[in-house]
Design a protein around this motif. Sequence first.
Motif, short mmCIF file in Angstrom:
data_model
loop_
_atom_site.label_atom_id
_atom_site.label_comp_id
_atom_site.label_asym_id
_atom_site.label_seq_id
_atom_site.Cartn_x
_atom_site.Cartn_y
_atom_site.Cartn_z
N PRO A 13 -4.47 13.62 1.70
CA PRO A 13 -4.86 12.90 2.92
C PRO A 13 -4.20 11.53 3.02
O PRO A 13 -4.01 10.84 2.02
CB PRO A 13 -6.38 12.76 2.78
CG PRO A 13 -6.78 13.90 1.90
CD PRO A 13 -5.64 14.07 0.93
N LEU A 14 -3.89 11.15 4.25
CA LEU A 14 -3.23 9.88 4.53
C LEU A 14 -4.26 8.78 4.72
O LEU A 14 -5.12 8.88 5.59
CB LEU A 14 -2.35 10.00 5.77
CG LEU A 14 -1.62 8.75 6.26
CD1 LEU A 14 -0.73 8.17 5.17
CD2 LEU A 14 -0.81 9.08 7.49
N ASP A 15 -4.17 7.76 3.91
CA ASP A 15 -5.03 6.58 4.02
C ASP A 15 -4.64 5.83 5.30
O ASP A 15 -3.47 5.45 5.46
CB ASP A 15 -4.83 5.70 2.78
CG ASP A 15 -5.62 4.42 2.78
OD1 ASP A 15 -6.23 4.06 3.81
OD2 ASP A 15 -5.64 3.75 1.73
N PRO A 16 -5.59 5.59 6.21
CA PRO A 16 -5.25 4.87 7.45
C PRO A 16 -4.62 3.50 7.19
O PRO A 16 -3.79 3.05 7.99
CB PRO A 16 -6.60 4.74 8.16
CG PRO A 16 -7.45 5.82 7.60
CD PRO A 16 -6.99 6.01 6.18
N ALA A 17 -4.98 2.85 6.11
CA ALA A 17 -4.40 1.54 5.80
C ALA A 17 -2.91 1.67 5.51
O ALA A 17 -2.12 0.78 5.87
CB ALA A 17 -5.13 0.89 4.63
N ARG A 39 0.84 -1.21 0.00
CA ARG A 39 0.00 0.00 0.00
C ARG A 39 0.87 1.25 0.00
O ARG A 39 0.56 2.23 -0.68
CB ARG A 39 -0.93 -0.01 1.20
CG ARG A 39 -2.05 -0.98 1.04
CD ARG A 39 -3.05 -0.84 2.16
NE ARG A 39 -4.21 -1.63 1.84
CZ ARG A 39 -4.78 -2.47 2.68
NH1 ARG A 39 -4.31 -2.61 3.90
NH2 ARG A 39 -5.84 -3.15 2.30
N ALA A 96 1.74 7.06 16.07
CA ALA A 96 1.09 5.81 15.69
C ALA A 96 1.86 4.61 16.24
O ALA A 96 1.27 3.65 16.76
CB ALA A 96 0.95 5.71 14.18
N SER A 110 0.91 3.98 -2.95
CA SER A 110 0.62 5.39 -2.68
C SER A 110 1.74 6.29 -3.17
O SER A 110 1.49 7.42 -3.62
CB SER A 110 0.35 5.60 -1.19
OG SER A 110 1.52 5.48 -0.42
N HIS A 126 3.57 12.19 13.42
CA HIS A 126 2.45 11.26 13.19
C HIS A 126 2.92 9.81 13.17
O HIS A 126 2.21 8.92 13.64
CB HIS A 126 1.66 11.63 11.93
CG HIS A 126 2.43 11.66 10.66
ND1 HIS A 126 3.45 12.57 10.41
CD2 HIS A 126 2.35 10.89 9.57
CE1 HIS A 126 3.94 12.35 9.21
NE2 HIS A 126 3.29 11.35 8.68
N MET A 186 -0.95 4.02 6.85
CA MET A 186 -0.32 4.26 8.14
C MET A 186 -0.22 2.97 8.95
O MET A 186 0.81 2.74 9.59
CB MET A 186 -1.08 5.33 8.93
CG MET A 186 -0.42 5.63 10.27
SD MET A 186 1.34 6.09 10.18
CE MET A 186 1.21 7.84 10.05
N ARG A 187 -1.24 2.14 8.93
CA ARG A 187 -1.15 0.86 9.63
C ARG A 187 -0.01 0.02 9.08
O ARG A 187 0.74 -0.61 9.84
CB ARG A 187 -2.48 0.09 9.53
CG ARG A 187 -3.52 0.55 10.53
CD ARG A 187 -4.71 -0.40 10.59
NE ARG A 187 -5.46 -0.45 9.34
CZ ARG A 187 -6.40 0.42 8.99
NH1 ARG A 187 -6.72 1.41 9.81
NH2 ARG A 187 -7.02 0.30 7.85
N GLU A 188 0.14 0.00 7.77
CA GLU A 188 1.24 -0.74 7.14
C GLU A 188 2.59 -0.17 7.57
O GLU A 188 3.53 -0.93 7.84
CB GLU A 188 1.08 -0.68 5.62
CG GLU A 188 2.04 -1.57 4.87
CD GLU A 188 1.78 -1.55 3.39
OE1 GLU A 188 1.15 -2.50 2.89
OE2 GLU A 188 2.20 -0.58 2.72
#
Length: 183
Positions: free
Chosen positions: A36-40, A3, A74, A7, A70, A42-44
Amino acid sequence: MERLKRSLLEAPIVRKEKDGEVYEYFVHPITDGVPPLDPAVMREVVVGVVRCADVERVDKIVAPEAMGVHIGTAVSLAVDVPLVVVRKREYGFDGEVSLAQETGYSEGEMFLNAVEDGDRVLLVDDVLSTGGTLTAVHAALESAGAEVVDTVVVIEKGEPPELGFDVESLVRADVEDGEVVVG
């Protein structure tokens, strides 16, 4: 890191000028806060940082302002380790360490607080390009008596500079011939 890579490949490119030279620069939510940052994604990123670092050995996570915050937040939430932000503002607290930061884009003074002798830290940031920020923060951490257990960046741009300490990166990316190239 699929991801994150995808991106980056979709990131807009802008033309910048510095010292009379024009260069192309990708704009990404991890490094620039836009789009905007896709939460998926950021999780990755968090999973990637946790896999690269020995988080079981750290007492604190340290992240430089602004774009490391950020990521540090996280990771801190994911592993339940306190976060220390290296600030661009002086507060004058006891033990505050001043550091001079110089990157390819800016220079200024930053301030480290709340890191003590013997602390074991994970240093995280958004990008490694010139190494100016990481080198200054790393030196300030050592000056405070901390042990830097690991240093992890999300994106490494261009040829990695010689820093005198190890840095893990989740992905390499740069702009070549008007396109983002991810390695």
